[in-house]
Structures are given as structure tokens and as C-alpha cells.
Motif scaffolding. Sequence first.
Motif, PDB file in Angstrom:
ATOM      1  N   GLY A 229       0.825  -1.153   0.110  1.00 22.03           N
ATOM      2  CA  GLY A 229       0.037   0.071   0.073  1.00 22.03           C
ATOM      3  C   GLY A 229       0.844   1.186  -0.014  1.00 22.03           C
ATOM      4  O   GLY A 229       0.427   2.293  -0.808  1.00 22.03           O
ATOM      5  N   GLU A 230       1.831   1.020   0.729  1.00 25.83           N
ATOM      6  CA  GLU A 230       2.780   2.288   0.885  1.00 25.83           C
ATOM      7  C   GLU A 230       3.773   2.686  -0.527  1.00 25.83           C
ATOM      8  O   GLU A 230       3.721   3.677  -0.785  1.00 25.83           O
ATOM      9  N   LEU A 231       3.894   1.468  -1.068  1.00 18.77           N
ATOM     10  CA  LEU A 231       4.663   1.677  -2.327  1.00 18.77           C
ATOM     11  C   LEU A 231       3.580   2.042  -3.481  1.00 18.77           C
ATOM     12  O   LEU A 231       3.990   2.945  -4.092  1.00 18.77           O
ATOM     13  N   GLU A 232       2.185   1.745  -3.378  1.00 18.36           N
ATOM     14  CA  GLU A 232       1.284   2.278  -4.267  1.00 18.36           C
ATOM     15  C   GLU A 232       1.336   3.728  -4.178  1.00 18.36           C
ATOM     16  O   GLU A 232       1.104   4.636  -5.215  1.00 18.36           O
TER      17      GLU A 232
ATOM     18  N   HIS B 288      -4.732   7.430   4.887  1.00 23.95           N
ATOM     19  CA  HIS B 288      -3.352   7.124   4.850  1.00 23.95           C
ATOM     20  C   HIS B 288      -2.913   6.998   3.694  1.00 23.95           C
ATOM     21  O   HIS B 288      -1.595   7.054   3.334  1.00 23.95           O
ATOM     22  N   ASP B 289      -3.705   6.612   2.501  1.00 25.78           N
ATOM     23  CA  ASP B 289      -3.214   6.299   1.290  1.00 25.78           C
ATOM     24  C   ASP B 289      -3.277   7.333   0.537  1.00 25.78           C
ATOM     25  O   ASP B 289      -2.790   7.431  -0.697  1.00 25.78           O
ATOM     26  N   GLY B 290      -3.649   8.570   0.987  1.00 23.37           N
ATOM     27  CA  GLY B 290      -3.642   9.822   0.108  1.00 23.37           C
ATOM     28  C   GLY B 290      -2.195  10.362   0.010  1.00 23.37           C
ATOM     29  O   GLY B 290      -1.544  10.078   0.782  1.00 23.37           O
ATOM     30  N   THR B 291      -1.857  11.261  -1.176  1.00 23.82           N
ATOM     31  CA  THR B 291      -0.591  11.957  -1.046  1.00 23.82           C
ATOM     32  C   THR B 291      -0.620  13.160  -0.889  1.00 23.82           C
ATOM     33  O   THR B 291       0.295  13.950  -0.824  1.00 23.82           O
ATOM     34  N   GLY B 292      -1.812  13.681  -0.678  1.00 24.10           N
ATOM     35  CA  GLY B 292      -1.908  15.487  -0.391  1.00 24.10           C
ATOM     36  C   GLY B 292      -1.424  16.192  -1.442  1.00 24.10           C
ATOM     37  O   GLY B 292      -1.314  17.391  -1.469  1.00 24.10           O
TER      38      GLY B 292
END
Length: 496
Positions: A283-286, A422-426
Amino acid sequence: MTRRLLLSHLSLMLLVLLALEVPFGVFYDRTEVSRFSHTAQQGAMTLAEVCEEKMEHGLAADLPELARTYGHRTGSRVLIANQKGVVLTDTTDLALVGKDLSSESDISTALRDHPVVDTRRAPSAGGDVLFVTVPGGSDTTAPCVVRTVYVLGPLKAEVHATWLALAGVGLGVLAVVALIGFALARSVTRPVRALERATAQLAEGRLTDPPATDDGPPELRRLAASFTRTATRLQHVLQAQQAFASDVSHQLKTPLTSLRLRLENFEPHLAPCAQDSLDKALGELERLSRMVQGLLALARLENSAIRPEAVDLDAVVTDRAAIWTAFADEQHVDIIVSGATSVRVWAVPGALEQIIDNLLSNALRMSPPGTAITLATVTGPTGDGRTPPVAELHVIDQGPGMTETERHRAFDRFWRAADADHDGTGLGLPMVRQLTRASGGEVTLEAAPGGGLDAAVRLRRAENRTHRDRLGTSAVADSAGCWKTPPSSTRTAPSR
């Protein structure tokens, strides 16, 4: 600037000419009238002395011929009266001969040995006339009185001709000064116009015609040299940034893809207790991949420049709503399209689709099941000729909304709300703002009535070509279609 410099030169010269010519004209006018009056008085006194001598020698019969000769020579009307004010001769009106004019003011004054010089208005003469009435003799009792009347029309015409000559000279001087001033102004503003063209080229993204550094005043030459150095350095920086964005886009994709494959290959060999850690790592890699793509997209936006084009806002909204409806149905959320139709706005090619995708993705993430997302198009006022009309696109959700502080910070890069996924990038909302400004508009976040968030995108309406010209060349964006991402990926990438 040329007109301003030319007007300043002409205004200064006009003041100088007025300061010189107007007093001269007034002085000439008064001098000519005074000279004419003095000459007329001297001539009348001489005629009066001759008349006195004729009357003393009993030659009063010669007075009519004497008056006619004098009047013909001077162009005046001559009247001669005796010591009682009775008219002896008149060169114009013979009916006055024998009449008593002692009651008239100039005649009675002259009989008391006081000459009279006066200007009167005479409609029958077509203008002003000069009356010169003098006594004939040096004794206290005048034996006769001579009145000469001059029409001042020719004198006034001469004065007016002098005024016209002065005006012609002034206009000629102004014409010469205008030619000289225009040449000087052009020579001064030529480097400024070159700097203006160079600035416009630099705004387009590349300086192809730098201003000359050996033309114009020393200050402008130094300014041109400084501008050229600054523009050259800026172009080098932009080229370096573009090269970096291009290189990174190629260099990072391969290792990220390889890393993802390696992590997925670990899955069969991991214990069940480590599966959760692997999912989080993937997920963090994505998220890292989406963040890299977002940063590269923003870099391309900031380093490229194209003009906005007229886009059918209603068609784009309808198209994107139809695409996102399937994803909204999965979360039991409705998408409602309302508002004005057939509205065309100025937007960078491909930007409007990306703006709507990012705003719908955010709205869908924050919308609870059973709610609706509204896409409302509102047309603003038609403008006042200087401010072009606008159209607004509102993306309204019924989620928890944001505080005022969060709404102000939502467009900062990498910022996310404390309760965001938490999977958003902002990077979603910063990209929306960048795309909107590139299209000549603005985006704001407001609290929606009844709760939720209202994302308002304001763009200039494309009603005529003049609005496009007013936009200038400030729009920055990538080539058409390079920002578009499939709804499936855009749906999870942006985050408040």
C-alpha cells in the motif's frame, strides 16, 4: 509611452508659446490702438488749426472742401462746427449742416477747450468707431470744433491677422517640435518595446529575441543587459527542471515496478502473521508511485506554457459524471448534475477533466453511503467590459466537511487532514488549484449548507474572442491529455 513623452514635450512647448505669444499679441493690440488714436488726434488737431486759420481770414467757404480732402486722405468722417456748436460741414451727412450739436458731450467738451478721444459702438458702421473731437485754437474760447470719426474694422482686421500669424507660427513650431519629439520618444522607447517583446517571449517559455544591449539611453542598456542575464539563467533553470522531470519519470517507474514485483513474490513464502505487513508495504509502495506521478505532473504544469481554449463545461461535467457514477454506485452515493447548460469556459486542454476527477474523488471518499454529490454549474454576471463574465462549477458533498483552518491549508502540497485516509498523497487539491490558475480561474473551498464541503471552481466564460486575448499568456500547463488519469487511479490518489 511614446505618446506620453510626445504629449509632455508638446505640452511644455505649448506653455512656452502661450507665455510668449499671448502677451506679445495683447501688447501689439494695445499698441496699435494707442498709436492709431494718437495719430488720429494729431491729425484732427492739425485740421482744427487749419480750420481756425480759414475762419479768421473769412474763408469759411473752403471748409467743406478741406474736410472732404482730409476725410478722403485719412478714411474718416469729418464734422466741423463753429464756436456755438452749429455744424458748418459734414462729409457724410449733409442734413446735419446748420444743426446745433452743442448738447452732445464731445462737442460741448471740445468747446470748453478739452479734446475728446473715445471709442463707441456703432451698429450702422458695422463695429466700433473712434471719435476724436478737438477744439480749433489755443484760446480758452474755441472758434471751431473738429470731429473725426474712424471705423476701427480695418485696424481690428489687421490685429486679427497678426493673431492668426502668431497662431500659425505657433502651430508650425509645435509641428516641428512634434516631429523632433516623436523621433526622440521613439529612440527612447525602442529599447523599452524590445524589453516588452522579450518579456512576452519569456512568459511563453523561451526567449528567442533578446533585447539589444547597445541601443537607447545608458540606463536602458544596463537594464537590457541585466534582463538578458536573468532570462538566460531562468531558461537554464527551467530547462534543468524539465530535464529532471523527464528523467525522473523514466528512472523511478522501473525500480518502483520492480520493487512491487519483488514484494509480491514474497507473498507465498511469508508466514500468515507477516501478511498484514506485506499488504501495508504494498500500500505504501502504491502511494509512493502515485506521489511520484503527482509531483511529476505538477512539475510539468509549472514548466510548460500554452494558451487556454474554449471548452464546453456542460459537456465535460456530464461526461465525467457518467464515468464516475459506476464508482459512486459501489459506495451507494448518487451523483447529481444541475445548473446552467451550454456554458463555454476558457480552460487549458485536458485540465477541466482532471479538475473534476480530483474533486469527485475527494468528494466520493468523504461521502457516507446514502448521500449525494452535486455538480452544479452557475453562470456569473456578464461583466462590465473590463471584467469578463465567469462561470462557476460547484462540487458539493454531504460529508463531514472541513474547518476553516483546514480549508485554508487544503491546497498546500502534502497536507492532509488529521482524519484523512493514509493512502492519500496530499497532491490532489494542489493540482486542482494549479490547473485552475493555469486556465485563468480560481478555486476555493467553502462550507456547504447543511454540512459537507463545497469546492467552487471559477473560470472565465468564452463568450467572445476578446476574453481570450485578456487572458494573456500566463496559463501554464502540460500538453493536451498528459494530465488525464483513469478514474480508477484518480479516485484513490488525491487526498484532502
